[in-house]
Scaffold this active site. Structure first.
Site, mmCIF file in Angstrom:
data_model
loop_
_atom_site.group_PDB
_atom_site.id
_atom_site.type_symbol
_atom_site.label_atom_id
_atom_site.label_comp_id
_atom_site.label_asym_id
_atom_site.label_seq_id
_atom_site.Cartn_x
_atom_site.Cartn_y
_atom_site.Cartn_z
ATOM 1 N N GLY A 81 0.833 -1.191 0.000
ATOM 2 C CA GLY A 81 0.000 0.000 0.000
ATOM 3 C C GLY A 81 0.870 1.243 0.000
ATOM 4 N N GLY A 82 0.229 2.376 0.161
ATOM 5 C CA GLY A 82 0.963 3.629 0.175
ATOM 6 C C GLY A 82 0.117 4.740 0.731
ATOM 7 C CE LYS A 108 4.712 3.961 6.554
ATOM 8 N NZ LYS A 108 3.659 4.145 5.528
ATOM 9 C CG ASP A 115 -4.158 10.268 7.633
ATOM 10 O OD1 ASP A 115 -5.354 10.516 7.407
ATOM 11 O OD2 ASP A 115 -3.380 9.842 6.767
#
Length: 824
Positions: free
Chosen positions: A501-502, A522, A618
């Site tokens: 993912g990103g 990451k 977030d």
């Protein structure tokens, strides 16, 4: 007269005979007086769950009788009979019933293990039965009913299986105790045990049956006080019994088909493992959490460090007592001196005095002796004059010395306030003398020139070989972090080929370390910090550890490359289970509620338990990862400083996701932890419904589910209508109402009206009553002006701030709120 033989008939008879034989080898669950176990024969429980037979661990030539799950191709051993006395030939050895007992005879027909049932009369109807719960029973069918003579559940080895218990028999004073293997190739009893402490009704881990180095804390009636992870454990639970004859805990699984085990590992850690058909055994948790918290894990003169692999290393001047044991990860034998000390050694006719080698940032060993000394020189002299003194330390607390072997040594991270400098006594020859004879130097230089190239080649070879065995044991930066090399992470991720993912901080890739540990790597983007500052910030993140936060394992800082290495979460992110039509990924209500509770606990830790409050900024389903047991782990916390973003005011470069941002993000006021509370509340609506908060329908209309849901909740509507339709109404209605009310309180426009995350946890746990909240004004305006949302969406997508002049005041305010929400 000759009789004709029917070939088909003979073939059928042969097939039946072979079938009966095969059934005994692979299907029969009983050993009786006329049936024994030998060679490659096994017995299998009636439901094809467990297998009992001979096995050999690792590369040894020793054989043992052991038990494993039939579905486990790796044959992880769960119980061992003859763990102290192996056999060498499994074909001539035999496990059979003898004199009323189950007895293992070795190749010389000598009994080496037995159930040791004392009985004055032996029945011919004694049999051993392997059950589907993994319990091996010895029964006597000679009476009106079967009598239990012995069971393996009362005699565990290192594994606690569902249905079995750990306890204390008040009559016989006998305990059920889990005892680790000696090492990975020797099931003989090791140094570590896990057992019940009747004094405070807790479970404790002991070293050498004497030193208590970890405890679960007392039983509260629901959980063990020092194991908060039990609150969201969806795999197993414990039943406590206390009566006149026993005190015990029995472990059960919520789902009888789940394959799980608790293991007293050779590492000295208690581990819970869950079997998944696609991944094999998955580690859910381990206690103590840090390997170096295990008492004397590295033995005498061995230093334990969470910042390197392997964890154990010998001190300067020492070497492993048994290199083979260390290769098998058995460090209990510790280290021995390379050179004998001069003091007290009459065999050394010459040689200089012993000296001291300083090791900074050490956790000092116990059993220190305090000495009077006014300076570090006096302290050194005191130790040097005592041949039994092996080390000393001098600080504000005065002079401390240690006699005898040094155990439980821990190497702390540089800068750790708990670290002290420890001075280890070594022979004089261990130190390099600065005075060299010039002729010897020249001779040594000439003599070594020819071997220099060979030495460099050998060094290169060993380095490359070591790199294949382990990834960068590198520089310690704090906590348990490991500094990885970029090439090591390239190899682990197969050149970053499998993207998980990103997001705003970069892309995430799956990797596998040489020891088969799965990781998530990451690759950070837009990081402009220097290496020193980057390491400092990473070390801070590395100290943040909680069961509901993704653990940072290490990092890479090489040139301009900045990478972070995390634990891999096998069940991916929450969004993959909520928003995609895949029944195999569907989360039931119980799991969803535990995810909501676990996520809240993780945020409480970030907001209140860290040295400085960490605001995530977030929170959304994409940043909630799920482990093998679907336990929630908050990801991407604490990364703000790594990308140089200022969180005190809202900027256009701020992170954050449209649909989860609190109103104060728009007004430009300082962001507090209540911004996370708002995002969490918005995410709860998605957890309840299984749908995004804002969706564009086929006719182009934007539907704000959160706005509609909030109105329905406050007006007392049917909350079941908000539930994910795929659940078919299967939920706890009280929990559903509770979650709906909490979500409405979390998304209040005024941050002072929102509860703290600590209060959210209390609400979800049912500790405090939840009042009916008002409908947030911004969401109410959205509901009232739903017909205008198409225009606002287009306006925001083009980043236009112009609004129609003929709209009403309420409509304009709604547009303002909606435009801001969509834009960010």
């Amino acid at each position: 007269m000759k009789t004709k033989t029917n070939p088909r008939f003979m073939l059928l008879v042969l097939f039946l005979c072979l079938n009966l034989k095969i059934h005994f080898i692979f299907g029969a669950e009983t050993i009786s007086t006329n049936k024994s176990l030998s060679g490659d024969y096994t017995i299998v429980s009636a439901g094809d769950v467990f297998v009992l037979g001979f096995f050999t661990p690792g590369n040894t030539l020793n054989y043992y009788i052991g038990m494993w799950y039939k579905r486990d191709p790796s044959r992880t051993i769960l119980w061992v009979a003859n763990r102290e006395k192996p056999v060498l030939d499994r074909f001539s050895s035999e496990l059979r019933i003898s004199n009323g007992n189950l007895v293992l005879f070795n190749e010389s027909k000598i009994p080496i293990w037995s159930t040791n049932v004392n009985s004055t009369s032996f029945s011919n109807s004694v049999r051993a039965v392997l059950q589907d719960d993994g319990n091996l029973l010895l029964l006597d069918d000679g009476f009106d009913r079967s009598v239990l003579l012995w069971q393996s559940f009362d005699n565990p080895t290192d594994t606690w299986l569902p249905g079995s218990k750990l306890g204390f028999n008040k009559i016989t004073k006998r305990k059920q105790v889990l005892t680790s293997w000696k090492n990975s190739e020797d099931p003989a009893p090791g140094l570590f045990t896990f057992e019940l402490d009747p004094s405070d009704v807790s479970l404790i881990t002991l070293w050498n049956r004497s030193r208590n180095y970890w405890t679960t804390g007392p039983w509260t009636g629901d959980i063990f006080s020092l194991v908060p992870e039990m609150r969201h454990n969806m795999i197993c639970y414990f039943k406590y019994v206390s009566n006149s004859s026993e005190i015990s805990f029995t472990m059960y699984t919520y789902n009888s088909s789940a394959i799980s085990q608790l293991v007293m590992d050779v590492s000295g850690q208690m581990k819970q493992l869950l079997w998944l058909p696609t991944n094999g055994w998955n580690l859910l948790w381990s206690f103590p959490r840090q390997q170096c918290q295990v008492y004397a894990f590295c033995g005498a003169y061995g230093s334990c460090s969470e910042n390197s692999l392997p964890f154990c290393r010998c001190l300067m001047g020492f070497e492993p007592n048994s290199q083979r044991d260390w290769d098998l990860k058995d460090y209990s034998g510790g280290c021995v001196r390379k050179t004998k000390l001069h003091c007290g050694n009459n065999s050394l006719a010459s040689g200089g005095k012993d000296g001291f080698f300083d090791i900074p940032s050490m956790s000092l060993p116990e059993n220190k002796q305090s000495e009077q000394a006014r300076s570090i020189k006096e302290c050194e002299s005191t130790c040097l004059n005592k041949c039994s003194c092996m080390a000393y330390a001098y600080d504000n607390n005065g002079c401390s010395i240690w006699t005898g072997d040094l155990v439980n040594l821990k190497q702390l991270a540089a800068g750790d306030s708990n670290g002290r400098t420890l001075y280890i006594r070594l022979a004089a020859s261990e130190f390099h003398s600065p005075k060299k004879n010039k002729a010897k130097i020249v001779g040594a230089a000439v003599g070594s020139a020819a071997g220099l190239i060979a030495f460099l080649c050998l060094t290169l070879f060993l380095t490359l070989r070591q790199r294949k065995k382990t990834i960068g044991t590198g520089t310690s930066v704090g906590g348990s972090l490991v500094a990885f090399g970029y090439r090591d992470l390239q190899n682990a991720t197969k050149n970053f080929s499998e993207k998980l993912g990103g997001g705003g901080f970069g892309s995430v890739f799956k990797g596998v370390l040489p020891d088969s540990t799965e990781i998530a790597v990451k690759k950070l983007e837009s990081v402009h910090q220097g290496e020193k500052q980057f390491r400092t910030e990473v070390s801070t993140i590395g100290t943040i550890q909680h069961v509901n936060l993704v653990r940072l394992r290490g990092f890479c800082s090489q040139g301009t490359k900045r990478l972070l290495v995390y634990d891999y979460m096998s069940n991916g992110s929450l969004d993959s289970h909520l928003f995609y039509e895949n029944d195999s990924n569907l989360l039931d209500w119980k799991t969803r509620y535990q995810i909501a509770l676990g996520t809240a606990r993780g945020l409480v830790y970030l907001h209140e338990s860290c040295r400085e409050c960490i605001i995530h900024c977030d929170i959304k389903p994409e940043n909630i990862l799920l482990d093998a047991a679907f336990g929630p782990k908050v990801a991407d916390f604490g990364l703000a400083k790594l990308v140089g973003r200022e969180f005190s005011r809202v900027l256009t470069t701020m992170r954050g996701t449209r649909g989860y941002l609190a109103p104060e993000w728009i007004t430009g006021v300082a962001i507090t932890s209540k911004a996370d509370v708002y995002s969490y509340g918005m995410m709860l609506f998605e957890l309840i419904s299984g749908r995004r908060n804002s969706e564009i329908s086929e006719d182009g209309q934007v539907k704000f589910f959160a706005a509609q849901a909030a109105s329905l909740i406050v007006e007392g509507g049917d909350v079941l209508s908000l539930l994910d339709t795929r659940l078919n109404g299967n939920s706890d209605i009280e929990e559903l109402k509770r979650l709906c009310l909490v979500s409405c309180w979390c998304i209040q426009d005024n941050e002072t009206q929102r509860p703290s995350m600590a209060r959210v946890v209390q609400m979800l746990e049912g500790v405090i009553e939840i009042n009916l909240p008002p409908v947030p004004r911004s969401l109410q305006l959205i509901v009232e002006n739903q017909e205008n949302l198409v225009f606002y969406t287009e306006s925001c997508s083009s980043q236009s701030s112009q609004l129609p002049s003929d709209t009403s005041s309420a409509s304009s305010q709604a547009k303002s709120h909606t435009s801001a929400m969509l834009k960010y």
